[in-house]
Motif scaffolding. Structure first.
Motif, PDB file in Angstrom:
ATOM      1  N   ARG A   1       0.854  -1.179   0.000  1.00  0.00           N
ATOM      2  CA  ARG A   1       0.000   0.000   0.000  1.00  0.00           C
ATOM      3  C   ARG A   1       0.894   1.234   0.000  1.00  0.00           C
ATOM      4  O   ARG A   1       2.058   1.178   0.401  1.00  0.00           O
ATOM      5  N   GLU A   2       0.357   2.332  -0.470  1.00  0.00           N
ATOM      6  CA  GLU A   2       1.147   3.544  -0.636  1.00  0.00           C
ATOM      7  C   GLU A   2       0.895   4.532   0.486  1.00  0.00           C
ATOM      8  O   GLU A   2      -0.213   4.626   1.013  1.00  0.00           O
ATOM      9  N   GLU A   3       1.944   5.252   0.833  1.00  0.00           N
ATOM     10  CA  GLU A   3       1.886   6.264   1.878  1.00  0.00           C
ATOM     11  C   GLU A   3       2.440   7.571   1.313  1.00  0.00           C
ATOM     12  O   GLU A   3       3.536   7.594   0.750  1.00  0.00           O
ATOM     13  N   GLN A   4       1.686   8.639   1.453  1.00  0.00           N
ATOM     14  CA  GLN A   4       2.158   9.958   1.042  1.00  0.00           C
ATOM     15  C   GLN A   4       2.858  10.601   2.238  1.00  0.00           C
ATOM     16  O   GLN A   4       2.224  10.924   3.235  1.00  0.00           O
ATOM     17  N   VAL A   5       4.175  10.765   2.138  1.00  0.00           N
ATOM     18  CA  VAL A   5       4.951  11.243   3.273  1.00  0.00           C
ATOM     19  C   VAL A   5       4.953  12.767   3.327  1.00  0.00           C
ATOM     20  O   VAL A   5       4.814  13.449   2.314  1.00  0.00           O
ATOM     21  N   ARG A   6       5.093  13.289   4.530  1.00  0.00           N
ATOM     22  CA  ARG A   6       5.226  14.734   4.731  1.00  0.00           C
ATOM     23  C   ARG A   6       6.654  15.136   5.054  1.00  0.00           C
ATOM     24  O   ARG A   6       6.999  16.320   4.970  1.00  0.00           O
ATOM     25  N   SER A   7       7.486  14.165   5.438  1.00  0.00           N
ATOM     26  CA  SER A   7       8.905  14.429   5.657  1.00  0.00           C
ATOM     27  C   SER A   7       9.697  13.242   5.129  1.00  0.00           C
ATOM     28  O   SER A   7       9.223  12.103   5.152  1.00  0.00           O
ATOM     29  N   ALA A   8      10.905  13.520   4.668  1.00  0.00           N
ATOM     30  CA  ALA A   8      11.728  12.478   4.056  1.00  0.00           C
ATOM     31  C   ALA A   8      12.926  12.105   4.910  1.00  0.00           C
ATOM     32  O   ALA A   8      13.244  10.930   5.085  1.00  0.00           O
ATOM     33  N   ILE A   9      13.605  13.089   5.464  1.00  0.00           N
ATOM     34  CA  ILE A   9      14.843  12.859   6.191  1.00  0.00           C
ATOM     35  C   ILE A   9      14.557  12.602   7.666  1.00  0.00           C
ATOM     36  O   ILE A   9      13.852  13.370   8.316  1.00  0.00           O
ATOM     37  N   ASN A  10      15.089  11.486   8.178  1.00  0.00           N
ATOM     38  CA  ASN A  10      14.985  11.155   9.597  1.00  0.00           C
ATOM     39  C   ASN A  10      16.269  11.583  10.302  1.00  0.00           C
ATOM     40  O   ASN A  10      17.365  11.288   9.824  1.00  0.00           O
ATOM     41  N   ARG A  11      16.141  12.259  11.410  1.00  0.00           N
ATOM     42  CA  ARG A  11      17.314  12.645  12.185  1.00  0.00           C
ATOM     43  C   ARG A  11      17.704  11.502  13.113  1.00  0.00           C
ATOM     44  O   ARG A  11      16.846  10.917  13.788  1.00  0.00           O
ATOM     45  N   VAL A  12      18.984  11.181  13.175  1.00  0.00           N
ATOM     46  CA  VAL A  12      19.494  10.046  13.933  1.00  0.00           C
ATOM     47  C   VAL A  12      20.398  10.567  15.046  1.00  0.00           C
ATOM     48  O   VAL A  12      21.281  11.392  14.798  1.00  0.00           O
ATOM     49  N   LYS A  13      20.179  10.084  16.264  1.00  0.00           N
ATOM     50  CA  LYS A  13      20.972  10.538  17.412  1.00  0.00           C
ATOM     51  C   LYS A  13      21.633   9.374  18.130  1.00  0.00           C
ATOM     52  O   LYS A  13      21.659   9.312  19.347  1.00  0.00           O
ATOM     53  N   SER A  14      22.156   8.438  17.377  1.00  0.00           N
ATOM     54  CA  SER A  14      22.806   7.276  17.973  1.00  0.00           C
ATOM     55  C   SER A  14      24.321   7.446  17.940  1.00  0.00           C
ATOM     56  O   SER A  14      24.903   7.662  16.862  1.00  0.00           O
ATOM     57  N   PRO A  15      24.985   7.319  19.095  1.00  0.00           N
ATOM     58  CA  PRO A  15      26.450   7.393  19.101  1.00  0.00           C
ATOM     59  C   PRO A  15      27.119   6.182  18.464  1.00  0.00           C
ATOM     60  O   PRO A  15      28.332   6.189  18.237  1.00  0.00           O
ATOM     61  N   ASP A  16      26.341   5.143  18.167  1.00  0.00           N
ATOM     62  CA  ASP A  16      26.882   3.948  17.530  1.00  0.00           C
ATOM     63  C   ASP A  16      26.990   4.083  16.015  1.00  0.00           C
ATOM     64  O   ASP A  16      27.594   3.233  15.363  1.00  0.00           O
ATOM     65  N   LEU A  17      26.370   5.117  15.452  1.00  0.00           N
ATOM     66  CA  LEU A  17      26.263   5.226  14.000  1.00  0.00           C
ATOM     67  C   LEU A  17      27.073   6.406  13.482  1.00  0.00           C
ATOM     68  O   LEU A  17      27.130   7.465  14.119  1.00  0.00           O
ATOM     69  N   PRO A  18      27.671   6.258  12.298  1.00  0.00           N
ATOM     70  CA  PRO A  18      28.528   7.311  11.754  1.00  0.00           C
ATOM     71  C   PRO A  18      27.773   8.347  10.926  1.00  0.00           C
ATOM     72  O   PRO A  18      28.368   9.054  10.117  1.00  0.00           O
ATOM     73  N   PHE A  19      26.465   8.428  11.087  1.00  0.00           N
ATOM     74  CA  PHE A  19      25.677   9.411  10.335  1.00  0.00           C
ATOM     75  C   PHE A  19      24.601   9.981  11.245  1.00  0.00           C
ATOM     76  O   PHE A  19      24.243   9.381  12.262  1.00  0.00           O
ATOM     77  N   ASP A  20      24.097  11.148  10.879  1.00  0.00           N
ATOM     78  CA  ASP A  20      23.079  11.795  11.709  1.00  0.00           C
ATOM     79  C   ASP A  20      21.746  11.962  11.002  1.00  0.00           C
ATOM     80  O   ASP A  20      20.839  12.596  11.525  1.00  0.00           O
ATOM     81  N   ARG A  21      21.633  11.378   9.799  1.00  0.00           N
ATOM     82  CA  ARG A  21      20.365  11.460   9.066  1.00  0.00           C
ATOM     83  C   ARG A  21      20.220  10.257   8.137  1.00  0.00           C
ATOM     84  O   ARG A  21      21.212   9.715   7.635  1.00  0.00           O
ATOM     85  N   SER A  22      18.993   9.836   7.954  1.00  0.00           N
ATOM     86  CA  SER A  22      18.726   8.682   7.094  1.00  0.00           C
ATOM     87  C   SER A  22      17.425   8.893   6.344  1.00  0.00           C
ATOM     88  O   SER A  22      16.664   9.828   6.620  1.00  0.00           O
ATOM     89  N   LEU A  23      17.173   7.998   5.416  1.00  0.00           N
ATOM     90  CA  LEU A  23      15.945   8.053   4.610  1.00  0.00           C
ATOM     91  C   LEU A  23      15.529   6.627   4.291  1.00  0.00           C
ATOM     92  O   LEU A  23      16.373   5.780   3.985  1.00  0.00           O
ATOM     93  N   ASN A  24      14.224   6.362   4.362  1.00  0.00           N
ATOM     94  CA  ASN A  24      13.698   5.020   4.099  1.00  0.00           C
ATOM     95  C   ASN A  24      12.635   5.067   3.007  1.00  0.00           C
ATOM     96  O   ASN A  24      11.534   5.544   3.242  1.00  0.00           O
ATOM     97  N   PRO A  25      12.944   4.578   1.814  1.00  0.00           N
ATOM     98  CA  PRO A  25      11.953   4.585   0.733  1.00  0.00           C
ATOM     99  C   PRO A  25      10.759   3.672   0.994  1.00  0.00           C
ATOM    100  O   PRO A  25       9.678   3.887   0.444  1.00  0.00           O
ATOM    101  N   TYR A  26      10.953   2.633   1.827  1.00  0.00           N
ATOM    102  CA  TYR A  26       9.897   1.659   2.083  1.00  0.00           C
ATOM    103  C   TYR A  26       9.822   1.319   3.563  1.00  0.00           C
ATOM    104  O   TYR A  26      10.803   1.421   4.297  1.00  0.00           O
ATOM    105  N   ARG A  27       8.641   0.894   4.003  1.00  0.00           N
ATOM    106  CA  ARG A  27       8.455   0.304   5.329  1.00  0.00           C
ATOM    107  C   ARG A  27       8.196  -1.182   5.136  1.00  0.00           C
ATOM    108  O   ARG A  27       7.398  -1.573   4.291  1.00  0.00           O
ATOM    109  N   GLY A  28       8.829  -1.997   5.971  1.00  0.00           N
ATOM    110  CA  GLY A  28       8.784  -3.430   5.741  1.00  0.00           C
ATOM    111  C   GLY A  28       9.779  -3.806   4.656  1.00  0.00           C
ATOM    112  O   GLY A  28      10.288  -2.945   3.929  1.00  0.00           O
ATOM    113  N   CYS A  29      10.073  -5.105   4.549  1.00  0.00           N
ATOM    114  CA  CYS A  29      11.070  -5.529   3.557  1.00  0.00           C
ATOM    115  C   CYS A  29      10.776  -6.945   3.078  1.00  0.00           C
ATOM    116  O   CYS A  29      10.760  -7.887   3.870  1.00  0.00           O
ATOM    117  N   GLU A  30      10.578  -7.072   1.793  1.00  0.00           N
ATOM    118  CA  GLU A  30      10.249  -8.368   1.203  1.00  0.00           C
ATOM    119  C   GLU A  30      11.440  -9.328   1.229  1.00  0.00           C
ATOM    120  O   GLU A  30      11.251 -10.540   1.077  1.00  0.00           O
TER     121      GLU A  30
END
Length: 361
Positions: free
Chosen positions: A52-81
């Motif tokens: 099913r399709e979702e119309q998003v209002r925001s694209a970039i997710n802010r990430v605040k994990s000290p374990d990760l080398p980036f502070d922003r991410s993006l997910n084209p899909y929810r769930g994974c086949e």
């Protein structure tokens, strides 16, 4: 599950999860029932993928994990086949009132307008450029990308803005976008991580039922490398007593295919992933369940998983230290231990919108 009970039978052929437990936020539990019980040896039904399709209002997710080398991410899909049984993103499906079990693999959410929203966010005056991570949650090149081409739309936006991006995938469909990725790589704007869990095709098929075979993923590394796109081999997850003995073999194969860097992560079993994975072990490797789960508990203070910063990715204790040492030594021998250059942020530029002219002054 108590000893003596038969392991659960898969509810769907070609899927990794054996159950479809009610999401944790639901008030009522659901159970599958059948008036006509199937006979012994009868094949389970084919469970089709629903999107099913979702119309998003925001694209970039802010990430605040000290374990990760980036502070922003993006997910084209929810769930994974792809349906990897160990996927730490499975619990996110509960927020949609869907099960982290079979629903995560079969009831997917496409986000066809996300590239358009991304462009609007990159044009904002307050936006400050930094590398964008794609594929850190669910795979952007899972099978439905062939129809939606959402990831290709995203890359076209990023290429126009000269925006740096780090991509993680198991999917061979990334080869379709080499025509966009190769010019970006020439400008130092992209790197790709390709996850290879095992060189054993049988084990890989059981762990990751709809992911390209190991040999095919090595070919992806080769093709990307030949196009000038830097590739990191991601030996993840390492599962004690199941694929940990393959670490060096996987690294050698990825290096031979052209990978220039490598990383590894220990198996993580947050929330619903733990019972799903244990059921999978009971079904496919019952003789190994005590060894696998015992090692995990040893690394997490007696628990099957710890979410503590700086520990959740690797674990603690002698076994985790040994695996880390093996990884470092193998990378040193293979020349995979050099740090990749930082992705370039200085080239970022907001292009003119369609129909707009440059100002004279």
């Amino acid at each position: 599950m108590t000893s003596g009970e038969a392991p659960p039978r898969s509810l769907a052929k070609g899927r990794a999860a054996l159950t479809n437990e009610t999401p944790r936020y639901e008030a009522f539990a659901r159970e599958n029932t059948c008036d006509d019980w199937p006979g012994d040896g009868e094949e389970p039904p084919v469970l089709r993928t629903e999107v099913r399709e979702e119309q998003v209002r925001s694209a970039i997710n802010r990430v605040k994990s000290p374990d990760l080398p980036f502070d922003r991410s993006l997910n084209p899909y929810r769930g994974c086949e792809h349906g990897c049984i160990y996927c730490f993103a499975r619990p996110t499906h509960a927020y949609l009132n869907l099960s982290p079990g079979l629903d995560f693999e079969t009831k997917l959410i496409a986000r066809p307008n996300i590239a358009e929203v991304l462009e609007q966010e990159l044009r904002a005056r307050r936006y400050k450029v930094a590398p964008l991570a794609i594929g850190s949650n669910t795979d952007p090149y899972q099978p439905i990308e062939k129809e939606y081409e959402t990831m290709r739309d995203i890359l076209q936006v990023l290429a126009r803005f000269n925006h740096p991006v780090a991509i993680v995938t198991k999917g061979s469909l990334i080869e379709r976008d080499i025509d966009i990725l190769a010019p970006m790589a020439e400008r130092g704007l992209v790197r790709v991580g390709v996850s290879v869990t095992s060189m054993d095709a049988k084990l890989s098929r059981l762990l990751e039922p709809r992911v390209p075979a190991p040999a095919r993923r090595l070919k992806v590394i080769e093709n990307l490398t030949d196009a000038g796109i830097p590739v990191r081999a991601m030996v993840s997850p390492m599962i004690p007593g199941l694929n940990d003995h393959e670490m060096e073999a996987i690294l050698r194969a990825c290096r031979s295919a052209g990978a220039t860097a490598a990383s590894w992560i220990m198996l993580r079993l947050p929330q619903e992933v733990s019972p799903l994975f244990k059921s999978w072990l009971e079904e496919h490797y019952p003789a190994k369940i005590e060894k696998v789960m015992g090692k995990l508990r040893d690394m997490h203070g007696g628990k099957e998983y710890s979410s503590s910063w700086h520990q959740r990715m690797r674990g603690e204790g002698p076994y985790a230290a040994l695996l880390g040492a093996r990884f470092r030594q193998a990378c040193a021998r293979l020349g995979l231990n050099e740090d990749a250059p930082d992705l370039r942020c200085d080239l970022f530029e907001v292009p003119l919108e369609n129909g707009r002219q440059m100002a004279l002054f």
